[in-house]
Scaffold this active site. Structure first.
Site, mmCIF file in Angstrom:
data_model
loop_
_atom_site.group_PDB
_atom_site.id
_atom_site.type_symbol
_atom_site.label_atom_id
_atom_site.label_comp_id
_atom_site.label_asym_id
_atom_site.label_seq_id
_atom_site.Cartn_x
_atom_site.Cartn_y
_atom_site.Cartn_z
ATOM 1 N N LYS A 170 0.837 -1.214 0.000
ATOM 2 C CA LYS A 170 0.000 0.000 0.000
ATOM 3 C C LYS A 170 0.866 1.256 0.000
ATOM 4 O O LYS A 170 1.814 1.352 0.783
ATOM 5 C CB LYS A 170 -0.889 0.026 1.252
ATOM 6 C CG LYS A 170 -1.821 -1.157 1.365
ATOM 7 C CD LYS A 170 -2.564 -1.156 2.695
ATOM 8 C CE LYS A 170 -1.663 -1.396 3.877
ATOM 9 N NZ LYS A 170 -2.392 -1.634 5.132
ATOM 10 N N THR A 186 -7.411 10.078 7.644
ATOM 11 C CA THR A 186 -6.973 8.807 7.041
ATOM 12 C C THR A 186 -6.657 7.736 8.088
ATOM 13 O O THR A 186 -6.109 6.695 7.748
ATOM 14 C CB THR A 186 -5.719 9.015 6.174
ATOM 15 O OG1 THR A 186 -4.714 9.623 6.985
ATOM 16 C CG2 THR A 186 -5.995 9.873 4.968
ATOM 17 N N GLY A 233 -7.049 4.632 9.981
ATOM 18 C CA GLY A 233 -7.847 3.420 9.807
ATOM 19 C C GLY A 233 -8.010 2.975 8.363
ATOM 20 O O GLY A 233 -8.728 2.002 8.092
ATOM 21 N N THR A 234 -7.334 3.645 7.435
ATOM 22 C CA THR A 234 -7.477 3.253 6.020
ATOM 23 C C THR A 234 -6.981 1.824 5.787
ATOM 24 O O THR A 234 -7.593 1.062 5.042
ATOM 25 C CB THR A 234 -6.707 4.202 5.075
ATOM 26 O OG1 THR A 234 -5.409 4.421 5.614
ATOM 27 C CG2 THR A 234 -7.415 5.518 4.901
ATOM 28 N N GLY A 235 -5.846 1.481 6.440
ATOM 29 C CA GLY A 235 -5.261 0.153 6.226
ATOM 30 C C GLY A 235 -6.182 -0.952 6.735
ATOM 31 O O GLY A 235 -6.433 -1.958 6.049
ATOM 32 N N CYS A 236 -6.710 -0.763 7.962
ATOM 33 C CA CYS A 236 -7.609 -1.769 8.554
ATOM 34 C C CYS A 236 -8.854 -1.926 7.676
ATOM 35 O O CYS A 236 -9.330 -3.036 7.418
ATOM 36 C CB CYS A 236 -8.056 -1.338 9.952
ATOM 37 S SG CYS A 236 -6.692 -0.934 11.037
HETATM 38 N N1 LIG Z 1 -5.352 10.319 1.023
HETATM 39 C C1 LIG Z 1 -5.718 9.167 0.452
HETATM 40 N N2 LIG Z 1 -6.559 9.161 -0.606
HETATM 41 C C2 LIG Z 1 -6.942 8.017 -1.200
HETATM 42 N N3 LIG Z 1 -6.524 6.809 -0.794
HETATM 43 C C3 LIG Z 1 -5.674 6.740 0.253
HETATM 44 C C4 LIG Z 1 -5.220 7.907 0.932
HETATM 45 N N4 LIG Z 1 -4.384 7.521 1.940
HETATM 46 C C5 LIG Z 1 -4.333 6.172 1.893
HETATM 47 N N5 LIG Z 1 -5.088 5.701 0.870
HETATM 48 C C6 LIG Z 1 -5.306 4.311 0.495
HETATM 49 O O1 LIG Z 1 -5.722 3.648 1.675
HETATM 50 C C7 LIG Z 1 -5.249 2.312 1.714
HETATM 51 C C8 LIG Z 1 -4.420 2.111 2.983
HETATM 52 O O2 LIG Z 1 -3.127 2.580 2.753
HETATM 53 P P1 LIG Z 1 -2.073 3.082 3.804
HETATM 54 O O3 LIG Z 1 -2.570 4.337 4.431
HETATM 55 O O4 LIG Z 1 -0.786 3.135 3.106
HETATM 56 O O5 LIG Z 1 -2.092 1.889 4.865
HETATM 57 P P2 LIG Z 1 -1.990 1.923 6.460
HETATM 58 O O6 LIG Z 1 -3.226 2.565 6.962
HETATM 59 O O7 LIG Z 1 -1.869 0.504 6.817
HETATM 60 O O8 LIG Z 1 -0.778 2.736 6.784
HETATM 61 C C9 LIG Z 1 -4.439 2.169 0.421
HETATM 62 O O9 LIG Z 1 -5.260 1.620 -0.584
HETATM 63 C C10 LIG Z 1 -4.055 3.590 0.065
HETATM 64 O O10 LIG Z 1 -3.786 3.754 -1.303
HETATM 65 C C1 LIG Z 2 -5.800 -1.212 17.304
HETATM 66 C C2 LIG Z 2 -5.193 -0.680 16.050
HETATM 67 N N1 LIG Z 2 -5.033 -1.506 14.994
HETATM 68 C C3 LIG Z 2 -4.496 -1.024 13.847
HETATM 69 C C4 LIG Z 2 -4.107 0.277 13.732
HETATM 70 C C5 LIG Z 2 -3.480 0.784 12.452
HETATM 71 O O1 LIG Z 2 -4.296 1.704 11.748
HETATM 72 P P1 LIG Z 2 -3.642 2.933 10.992
HETATM 73 O O2 LIG Z 2 -2.426 2.441 10.273
HETATM 74 O O3 LIG Z 2 -4.667 3.421 10.020
HETATM 75 O O4 LIG Z 2 -3.320 3.934 12.075
HETATM 76 C C6 LIG Z 2 -4.289 1.119 14.837
HETATM 77 N N2 LIG Z 2 -3.924 2.416 14.808
HETATM 78 N N3 LIG Z 2 -4.831 0.607 15.990
HETATM 79 MG MG LIG Z 3 -2.715 4.765 7.034
#
Ligand SMILES: Nc1ncnc2c1ncn2[C@@H]1O[C@H](COP(=O)(O)OP(=O)(O)O)[C@@H](O)[C@H]1O
Ligand SMILES: Cc1ncc(COP(=O)(O)O)c(N)n1
Ligand SMILES: [Mg+2]
Length: 565
Positions: A244, A277, A279-282
């Protein structure tokens, strides 16, 4: 008493009337340890349910041959986020939004908000195991999705349970560090991921930092680095990899790299400018799991999930929750999307009732107008709300006509309501319905249409107005004010009846019945603040030029209202 042949078996299907059933003494039924499912088409649903409950309540084993529906089911094994933006809470919302059941095994409880993670309390390993067993031994889980796995012991427990209770797919989000930079799982879990989970996983979804950690610190700074990382992770034995790129520096797009062992896909969406943003990953991983549970292929699931995240971020870009740098977003925007999509920020504005146009297919036929031409002319002439009242039209044609009228109305910012037909309103996503006293009750219509849609109810008495308010209507229509031929056997309440209902009503009122250019003025002049306008049928639609007639009426109403003020 009826004779029942096989009284010693545990499960019966008996077809007999309710009276006969009740004549079997309860003590006798219980002494035999019977579970009865009463099948009789003449018994209404409530009675049937009551008897079934009674059987369950008496402690005897119950079985049923009732048909069951299996709902797609995701089990998330993750940490709780007190701020509810990420973790278990995000997973539950994402699955709910995607229409999938979500059970939960909580691995850690975090004290967390939009500023960061203030504390982590890891759930004892044997209790994580107990939760897993409770869910997996009882429920049919389609897909397991993992998030925060704070210790290698917990990774091992998960591995054991998945061997004992295999599921259709395993989605691993190797959560290590929160967006705020706080550590959620230390490097000690890496060995567990590599040895136990990756060979079992159907997909792994690391962000840049996590991909780097799994690959012994290799630098990932460009899309090209992400491609190489996806291939290296695949070599570690996982079937599909999604790297990602939410944190990719200097990227105008949100780029993710998907590798299925054969093809590399660069998945791009616009990067939404927002602080929300967290929680996007979860959410992304839960959506992938939800789509897989519904039967999608891996690439389909990933694409749908990415699109969901982008849409939810866009929808939530301006919401403000918490004072820290990283806010949560709204997963359940669909619940509000009708109001959102239509561009009507205010769900219902009582002043929309000012010139209320009600269509009539007979009149349109007489003058050679199509429904949409008639509606267009009315709206251009100044109608502020339109109701489609089509009594003799096929449902299929009604839905099509309603869709084209909706486009016209939306272009003019005018709400479109459907008379009587909640199904048609739902099918074309109209702005609401208008219902009469013998149609579906308003509270049922509200339950079906949701909180955003407009519901109007025809009322002739203060009691009916009170009921409409209790049931959750938005306005009432009151009439016939004057005698009319449009509606057969319609009682005329007169101006006095109208005034009485207006004074009693807690809702805004639109007057209806025989109102036209020549008699509209006295209606508006009854001088009650919640009378917001007039509804007309023949005054505008029983004419060659709907546009001209609507303009004339609009002018009269405007004059009358100015005079009252
Ligand atoms: N500002 C944004 N606009 C659109 N998509 C986003 C944005 N930020 C993250 N994403 C998407 O959200 C998903 C989670 O990505 P990311 O944020 O890298 O993961 P994590 O939350 O685990 O750090 C990916 O598909 C990424 O492309
Ligand atoms: C309990 C828990 N699980 C997962 C994430 C990661 O989420 P994010 O990468 O969006 O902060 C988080 N912040 N807290
Ligand atoms: Mg993120």
């Amino acid at each position: 008493m009826v004779s029942i042949p096989e009284l010693h078996s545990n499960f019966f299907i008996i077809s007999l009337s309710l009276n006969h059933y009740q004549s079997v003494p309860q003590g006798f039924r219980q002494s035999k340890g019977l579970s009865l499912l009463l099948v009789n088409s003449r018994i209404n649903r409530n009675k049937h349910t009551r008897i079934f409950m009674e059987m369950q309540g008496n402690g005897s084993p119950t079985t049923s041959n009732q048909s069951t529906i299996n709902i797609p089911h995701v089990l998330t094994v993750a940490g709780s986020d007190s701020g509810a933006g990420a973790g278990i809470q995000a997973d539950l919302k994402a699955c709910a939004a995607r229409g999938v059941y979500c059970s939960t095994v909580i691995t850690a409880v975090t004290a967390q908000n939009t500023v960061g993670v203030q504390g982590v309390n890891v759930v004892p390993e044997d209790f994580v195991a107990e939760q897993m067993k409770s869910v997996l031994s009882d429920m049919h889980v389609d897909v397991v999705k993992t998030g925060m796995l704070p210790s290698i012991g917990i990774v091992k427990i998960l591995h054991q349970h998945l061997r004992e209770y295999p599921v259709r797919a395993l989605v691993v989000d190797p959560v290590m560090v929160s967006t705020s930079g706080d550590v959620l799982a230390g490097p000690s879990v890496l060995a567990g991921f590599r040895e136990d989970l990756l060979p079992m996983a159907d997909i792994i979804t690391p962000n840049l930092k996590e991909a780097s950690a799994l690959l012994d610190g290799v630098k990932i700074k460009t899309v090209s680095d992400m491609r190489s990382a996806a291939k290296l992770l695949h070599d570690m034995g996982v079937r599909n990899v999604l790297v990602k790129g939410g944190d990719l520096p200097d990227s105008l797009d949100a780029v993710d790299i998907f590798f299925d062992g054969e093809h590399l896909y660069e998945l791009r969406s616009s990067r939404i400018k927002t602080r929300n943003t967290h929680g996007t990953g979860c959410t992304l991983a839960s959506c992938i799991a939800a789509e897989l549970a519904k039967g999608a292929s891996m690439l389909e699931a990933v694409k749908v999930a990415k699109c969901f995240v982008e849409t939810a971020l866009d929808y939530s870009k301006e919401i403000f929750i918490g004072n820290g740098p990283q806010g949560p977003f709204d997963h359940l925007m669909k619940l509000k999307s009708n109001a959102h999509n239509s561009g009507r920020q205010v769900r219902f504005n009582p002043s929309d009732l000012f010139l209320y146009a009600v269509t009539d297919s007979g009149m349109n036929r007489r003058w050679g107008h199509s429904i949409s031409d008639a509606v267009k002319a009315a709206v251009q002439g100044g109608a502020t709300i339109v109701q489609l009242r089509e009594k003799d039209i096929d449902t299929r044609d009604f839905v099509e006509a309603a869709k084209s009228c909706l486009q016209i109305c939306r272009a003019h910012g005018v709400p479109l309501l459907i008379n009587d037909r909640i199904d048609v309103a739902l099918a074309c996503d109209a702005d609401g319905v208008h219902i009469g006293q013998s149609d579906m009750p308003a509270h049922t219509a509200r339950a079906l249409l949701g909180p955003e849609k407009i519901i109007g109810v025809s009322c002739k008495t203060p009691e009916q107005a009170e009921q409409a308010w209790i049931a959750g209507a938005d306005y009432i229509g009151c009439g016939g004010v004057y005698p009319t031929n449009t509606k057969a056997n319609n009682l005329t309440v007169g101006l006095d009846g109208l005034k009485t209902v207006c004074l009693a009503s807690k809702l805004p009122v639109v007057a209806i019945g025989g109102i036209k250019v020549s008699n509209a003025r006295p209606v508006m002049e009854i001088g009650v603040p919640n009378l917001k306008g007039v509804a007309v049928v023949s005054a505008i639609f029983d004419s060659e030029c709907v546009l001209t007639e609507t303009r004339k009426l609009h002018a009269v109403l405007t004059e009358a209202t100015a005079a009252v003020k």
